[in-house]
Write an enzyme that holds these catalytic residues in place. Structure first.
Site, PDB file in Angstrom:
ATOM      1  N   ARG A  27      47.052  35.749  45.710  1.00 27.64           N
ATOM      2  CA  ARG A  27      46.535  34.414  45.285  1.00 27.64           C
ATOM      3  C   ARG A  27      44.588  34.129  45.531  1.00 27.64           C
ATOM      4  O   ARG A  27      44.520  33.268  45.643  1.00 27.64           O
ATOM      5  CB  ARG A  27      47.287  34.161  44.259  1.00 27.64           C
ATOM      6  CG  ARG A  27      47.861  34.126  43.627  1.00 27.64           C
ATOM      7  CD  ARG A  27      48.841  33.467  42.708  1.00 27.64           C
ATOM      8  NE  ARG A  27      48.402  32.980  41.605  1.00 27.64           N
ATOM      9  CZ  ARG A  27      48.321  32.788  41.012  1.00 27.64           C
ATOM     10  NH1 ARG A  27      48.335  33.836  40.279  1.00 27.64           N
ATOM     11  NH2 ARG A  27      47.236  31.345  40.510  1.00 27.64           N
ATOM     12  N   TRP A  75      43.619  29.359  48.145  1.00 22.62           N
ATOM     13  CA  TRP A  75      41.959  30.293  47.942  1.00 22.62           C
ATOM     14  C   TRP A  75      40.900  28.863  48.083  1.00 22.62           C
ATOM     15  O   TRP A  75      40.964  28.437  46.950  1.00 22.62           O
ATOM     16  CB  TRP A  75      41.743  31.044  46.528  1.00 22.62           C
ATOM     17  CG  TRP A  75      40.461  31.802  47.055  1.00 22.62           C
ATOM     18  CD1 TRP A  75      41.174  33.261  47.690  1.00 22.62           C
ATOM     19  CD2 TRP A  75      39.367  31.506  46.507  1.00 22.62           C
ATOM     20  NE1 TRP A  75      39.866  33.196  47.072  1.00 22.62           N
ATOM     21  CE2 TRP A  75      38.754  33.068  46.458  1.00 22.62           C
ATOM     22  CE3 TRP A  75      38.872  30.152  44.999  1.00 22.62           C
ATOM     23  CZ2 TRP A  75      37.701  33.368  45.719  1.00 22.62           C
ATOM     24  CZ3 TRP A  75      37.835  30.457  45.126  1.00 22.62           C
ATOM     25  CH2 TRP A  75      37.457  32.082  44.949  1.00 22.62           C
ATOM     26  N   GLU A 477      25.518  48.643  35.414  1.00 25.31           N
ATOM     27  CA  GLU A 477      26.595  48.267  35.916  1.00 25.31           C
ATOM     28  C   GLU A 477      27.793  49.518  34.985  1.00 25.31           C
ATOM     29  O   GLU A 477      28.361  49.650  35.925  1.00 25.31           O
ATOM     30  CB  GLU A 477      26.985  46.649  35.579  1.00 25.31           C
ATOM     31  CG  GLU A 477      28.523  46.428  35.845  1.00 25.31           C
ATOM     32  CD  GLU A 477      28.900  46.454  37.247  1.00 25.31           C
ATOM     33  OE1 GLU A 477      28.031  46.980  38.119  1.00 25.31           O
ATOM     34  OE2 GLU A 477      29.765  46.698  37.364  1.00 25.31           O
ATOM     35  N   GLU A 484      31.758  55.223  40.671  1.00 28.78           N
ATOM     36  CA  GLU A 484      32.969  54.437  41.499  1.00 28.78           C
ATOM     37  C   GLU A 484      34.345  54.346  41.652  1.00 28.78           C
ATOM     38  O   GLU A 484      34.991  55.576  42.359  1.00 28.78           O
ATOM     39  CB  GLU A 484      32.761  52.790  41.126  1.00 28.78           C
ATOM     40  CG  GLU A 484      31.665  51.843  42.197  1.00 28.78           C
ATOM     41  CD  GLU A 484      32.421  51.045  42.138  1.00 28.78           C
ATOM     42  OE1 GLU A 484      32.560  49.907  43.189  1.00 28.78           O
ATOM     43  OE2 GLU A 484      32.155  49.962  40.916  1.00 28.78           O
ATOM     44  N   HIS A 500      11.213  62.005  30.572  1.00 28.96           N
ATOM     45  CA  HIS A 500      10.735  62.366  31.768  1.00 28.96           C
ATOM     46  C   HIS A 500      10.989  63.034  32.910  1.00 28.96           C
ATOM     47  O   HIS A 500      11.263  63.198  33.541  1.00 28.96           O
ATOM     48  CB  HIS A 500      10.036  60.999  32.231  1.00 28.96           C
ATOM     49  CG  HIS A 500       8.547  60.028  31.141  1.00 28.96           C
ATOM     50  ND1 HIS A 500       7.699  61.193  31.477  1.00 28.96           N
ATOM     51  CD2 HIS A 500       9.017  59.061  30.476  1.00 28.96           C
ATOM     52  CE1 HIS A 500       7.279  59.875  29.836  1.00 28.96           C
ATOM     53  NE2 HIS A 500       6.973  59.299  29.775  1.00 28.96           N
ATOM     54  N   LYS A 599      36.222  47.049  49.700  1.00 25.44           N
ATOM     55  CA  LYS A 599      35.151  45.441  48.817  1.00 25.44           C
ATOM     56  C   LYS A 599      34.101  44.686  49.405  1.00 25.44           C
ATOM     57  O   LYS A 599      33.172  44.037  48.636  1.00 25.44           O
ATOM     58  CB  LYS A 599      36.680  44.679  48.251  1.00 25.44           C
ATOM     59  CG  LYS A 599      36.755  43.778  47.881  1.00 25.44           C
ATOM     60  CD  LYS A 599      37.256  43.562  46.464  1.00 25.44           C
ATOM     61  CE  LYS A 599      36.795  42.770  45.292  1.00 25.44           C
ATOM     62  NZ  LYS A 599      35.615  43.360  44.442  1.00 25.44           N
TER      63      LYS A 599
HETATM   64  C1  G6P Z   1      30.685  46.609  46.947  1.00 23.05           C
HETATM   65  C2  G6P Z   1      31.544  45.859  46.133  1.00 23.05           C
HETATM   66  C3  G6P Z   1      30.918  45.957  44.680  1.00 23.05           C
HETATM   67  C4  G6P Z   1      30.486  44.920  45.248  1.00 23.05           C
HETATM   68  C5  G6P Z   1      29.273  44.671  46.289  1.00 23.05           C
HETATM   69  C6  G6P Z   1      28.401  44.036  46.330  1.00 23.05           C
HETATM   70  O1  G6P Z   1      30.487  47.813  46.624  1.00 23.05           O
HETATM   71  O2  G6P Z   1      32.884  46.890  45.730  1.00 23.05           O
HETATM   72  O3  G6P Z   1      31.885  45.583  43.559  1.00 23.05           O
HETATM   73  O4  G6P Z   1      28.847  44.300  44.024  1.00 23.05           O
HETATM   74  O5  G6P Z   1      29.866  45.410  47.726  1.00 23.05           O
HETATM   75  O6  G6P Z   1      29.296  43.082  47.485  1.00 23.05           O
HETATM   76  P1  G6P Z   1      29.515  41.302  47.261  1.00 23.05           P
HETATM   77  O7  G6P Z   1      30.696  41.212  48.508  1.00 23.05           O
HETATM   78  O8  G6P Z   1      28.104  40.907  47.659  1.00 23.05           O
HETATM   79  O9  G6P Z   1      29.218  40.897  45.875  1.00 23.05           O
END
Ligand code: G6P
Length: 604
Positions: A27, A75, A477, A484, A500, A599
Site C-alpha cells: 500500500r 505512500w 491501449e 503485454e 492499406h 513497472k
Molecule cells: C512501463 C509500464 C507501463 C507504463 C510505462 C510508462 O512500460 O509497464 O504500464 O505505462 O512503463 O511508465 P510511467 O511510470 O512513466 O507511466
C-alpha cells in the site's frame, strides 16, 4: 494510499505491528513508523523514511515495547517522504497519537484554526491535523473526542488513535478507506487489510463508514456517531495468507481493475480541493499556442486520447510524442508551449529526459504523476497527482484511468477558459465526468460475461483492435494491454487504414478483430470495416453503443452505458482490460509480472 495497523492485548505490540506492516507494504513504502504506549507513561515513537527494513533496523538499535501500539506504512500524498512526515503523528501536548490512511481535504482550514490558537505543527502532512485536533478537543473521554474529530474532518480516513490518559484503549474510525478489526484470544487488532492480522486471527469485523471501534485487551465494542452501541459478529476469513494479500483477488491486476470506480471518484474529487485544484486554477490556457503531451507506454496512449479531447473541445493544436523520440528530435517548442508529462511512476528515464529538454527550451511543464516525491513531480513546474494509490501489477489499469480523467478535466477547463464552451456546456461535461465512476461500476458488474467470452479467445494467433477517431486512440491501449500480458500478437489500427495493408493479415479462424464503435457519426464507417474483416473470415468482438450489431456468432457484442463519445475511452478500456486479463488468466500466465517487462523503466 497507506497501510495502518494497531494492537492492544497481552503481548508486546511492536513485533506484531512490524509483521503486520510487512503485509501492508504493497500500500506504500515511502516511510514507516510505530508508536507504543511505553511503560514509562510516554509514547515511544520510531519513524523512518524508506522501506520497512529501515524501520526494522532502527527498532533493533532502539528496541521499544508496550501492550498497545499503532503502526503505519506510508505512500506520500501531502508532504515529501521524510522522517518527520512519517506516521504515527503525536499532538504537541504528547497526549494523543494517530495513524491515518486517506486524505483530509479540509486540513488547511483546520490547521489554520489550530495555529491561530497557538498550536505548533511539526510536519507538512494533512494527517497531523487529526492528532492536534484530537488533543484540542480532548477532555477526558477518547470516544467522545473521536466522534468530534470525525465530525470535523472532510475527506477520507481510516484512523487508529491512542491517548496516554486512557492507556488500555485503542480507538478506530473510518470513512471511504478500508479498516478491519481482528479479534483474538490475546488481544484485538485494527488493520487496513486482512493479511496484516491473519497470522494471529481469522476472526474479523468490517467497519462501515463512520463507525467506531473501541478495543481493549478484553474485546471490541462498536459505536455509531451518536455513541449508540452497535452489534457486530466477527466473520471467519477463509483465505490463505498469500491470496489475501491481494485482497482475495487472484492477481493484483484484477484487484486494480476492480478498484477503478473508487480511483475515478477520488481523482475527480481531487480537483476540488488541495494541490490539484490549485494547479488547475493556476494554468492560464490563453498563454499557450500549442500543447505537447509526451510519455511512454500506456501513459503515451492516455496522451493520444487526450489529443482528440483537447483538439475537439479547445480547438488547440496538440502533438503527442513518445518521450524516447521527443527527447532527441529537437522539438519545435517555445515559451508558449505547454508540455504535459504523463507518468505513473514519475521516474521513467525517457519521460524525465523529455521534461528536461522541454524546460531547457523554455516550455512550461506540467506533470501528471501518481507517485508523490518522484523526479517528475519535483522537477516539472507544476504537477497534478492521480489519486490511484500504489499500482502493483506491471500492466497499468487504474492509473491509466486516473490519467484519462484528469486530462478530460483539464481539457474542459481549458475550453471554458478559452471561450470555446459556454458555462452550461462546461457544467454538462463536468456532470458527465462525475458520472463515469458509476458507469465503470456498471461495466464491472458484467464481469462474468466478459470472462466467459475471453475464455473462448485463447487460441487466436492475432488479435487486432480497430476504431476511428477517439476509438482508435483507445484501441492502442486495448492492444497494448493484451500483448503485454497474454503474449498474443496484437496491433491497433485506425479503421480507415485497414485497406492499406493490415487487412492482408486477416486469416480465417485465426484472427479476432476487436472493433470499437462509440463515435456516432463514424458508426457506419466502422461497421463497414467490420463487414470487410468478417467477409475475410475474421471473428469480431464489437464494443460500444451499437445495438444493431447482431450477426450470428461471427460478431459478439459488449454494449457500454450511454456516455459522450469523448469520454467513452474510460469505459471501453475497462472492457478491454478485463478481456486481456481473462485471456491471459485462461492461458495460466504470470499476469502481474509479465515476461521482460518492468513497472518502472528508469533506463533508456
Ligand atoms: C512501463 C509500464 C507501463 C507504463 C510505462 C510508462 O512500460 O509497464 O504500464 O505505462 O512503463 O511508465 P510511467 O511510470 O512513466 O507511466
Amino acid at each position: 494510499m497507506c497501510g495502518i495497523i494497531g494492537y492492544v492485548g497481552e503481548e508486546n505490540a511492536v513485533p506484531i505491528i512490524v509483521e503486520g506492516l510487512k503485509k501492508l507494504e504493497y500500500r506504500g513504502y515511502d516511510s514507516a513508523g510505530v508508536a507504543v504506549c511505553g511503560q514509562n507513561g510516554f509514547f515511544d515513537v520510531i519513524k523512518q523514511k524508506g522501506r520497512l527494513t529501515a524501520l526494522e533496523a532502527r527498532l533493533s538499535e532502539n528496541p521499544i515495547a508496550g501492550n498497545m501500539g499503532i503502526g503505519h506504512t506510508r505512500w506520500a500524498t501531502h508532504g515529501e517522504p521524510s522522517d518527520t512526515n512519517s506516521h504515527p503523528h503525536v499532538g504537541s501536548q504528547n497526549k494523543i497519537a494517530v495513524v491515518h490512511n486517506g486524505i483530509i481535504e479540509n486540513y488547511r482550514q483546520l490547521k489554520e484554526r489550530l495555529e491561530q490558537k497557538g498550536i505548533a505543527f511539526a510536519s507538512q502532512t494533512d494527517s497531523e491535523v487529526i492528532a492536534q485536533l484530537a488533543e484540542y478537543y480532548y477532555s477526558g473521554d477518547l470516544l467522545d473526542t473521536v466522534i468530534k474529530v470525525a465530525n470535523a474532518l472532510e475527506g477520507s480516513y481510516a484512523l487508529g488513535i491512542m491517548c496516554l490518559d486512557e492507556p488500555d484503549m485503542l480507538v478506530a474510525v473510518k470513512k471511504d478507506n478500508p479498516l478491519i478489526i481482528g479479534v483474538s484470544g490475546h488481544g484485538q487488532f485494527i488493520a487496513s487489510d486482512v493479511p496484516a492480522v491473519l497470522k494471529h486471527t481469522n476472526k474479523v469485523c468490517y467497519l462501515n463508514d463512520k463507525e467506531i471501534a473501541v478495543l481493549t485487551k478484553g474485546g471490541a465494542r462498536f459505536f455509531n456517531m451518536d455513541r449508540e452501541p452497535l452489534s457486530k459478529t466477527p466473520e471467519t476469513v477463509t483465505w490463505d495468507i498469500d491470496s489475501a494479500e491481494k485482497g482475495g483477488f487472484e492477481h493484483f491486476m484484477l484487484k486494480e481493475i476492480m478498484e477503478q470506480p473508487k480511483v475515478l471518484r477520488d481523482t475527480i474529487q481531487s480537483v476540488h480541493s488541495g494541490g490539484n485544484k490549485e494547479v488547475i486554477e493556476s494554468l492560464e490556457a490563453a498563454r499557450f499556442d500549442k500543447l505537447v503531451i509526451t510519455a511512454c507506454g500506456s501513459a503515451y496512449n492516455a496522451g493520444v486520447v487526450a489529443k482528440y479531447v483537447f483538439e475537439r473541445l479547445c480547438r488547440l493544436s496538440v502533438e503527442v510524442e513518445l518521450a524516447s523520440e521527443f527527447r532527441y528530435k529537437d522539438a519545435i517548442i517555445s515559451d508558449k508551449t505547454l508540455v504535459i508529462l504523463v507518468s505513473q511512476s514519475g521516474e521513467t528515464a525517457d519521460t524525465i529526459a523529455a521534461m528536461r529538454e522541454a524546460k531547457a527550451k523554455g516550455a512550461f511543464t506540467l506533470g501528471i504523476v501518481n507517485v508523490v516525491g518522484s523526479t517528475i513531480a519535483k522537477e516539472a513546474e507544476v504537477c497534478l497527482f492521480t489519486a490511484a494509490g500504489p499500482e502493483i501489477a506491471v500492466a497499468t489499469t487504474k492509473v491509466f484511468s486516473a490519467q484519462l480523467v484528469l486530462l478530460y478535466i483539464l481539457a474542459v477547463r481549458f475550453a471554458a477558459a478559452l471561450g470555446k464552451m459556454t458555462e452550461e456546456a462546461e457544467r454538462g461535461l463536468s456532470a458527465e465526468i462525475a458520472a463515469l465512476p458509476g458507469k465503470a461500476e456498471e461495466i464491472l458488474s458484467r464481469i462474468d460475461s466478459i470472462q466467459k467470452y475471453a475464455s473462448t479467445c485463447i487460441g487466436y494467433k492475432s488479435i487486432f483492435f480497430i476504431g476511428r477517431n477517439i476509438d482508435y486512440a483507445i484501441a492502442l491501449e486495448g492492444s497494448l494491454k493484451l500483448k503485454e500480458i497474454s503474449y498474443i500478437h496484437s496491433e491497433a489500427y485506425a479503421g480507415g487504414e485497414l485497406k492499406h495493408g493490415p487487412i492482408s493479415l486477416v486469416e480465417e479462424e485465426d484472427t479476432l478483430v476487436v472493433a470499437l464503435s462509440n463515435c456516432g457519426r463514424l458508426r457506419g464507417k466502422i461497421m463497414s470495416n467490420v463487414e470487410q474483416v468478417v467477409s475475410r473470415g475474421a471473428k469480431v468482438l464489437l464494443i460500444g453503443s451499437c445495438q444493431d450489431a447482431g450477426q450470428s456468432g461471427i460478431i459478439s457484442y459488449i454494449g457500454l452505458p450511454e456516455v459522450p463519445e469523448l469520454f467513452s475511452p474510460s469505459l471501453s478500456v475497462i472492457v478491454m482490460q478485463l478481456f486481456s486479463y481473462y485471456v491471459a488468466a485462461n492461458k495460466g500466465l504470470d499476469i502481474d509480472k509479465p515476461r521482460n517487462l518492468a513497472k518502472s523503466v528508469t533506463v533508456e
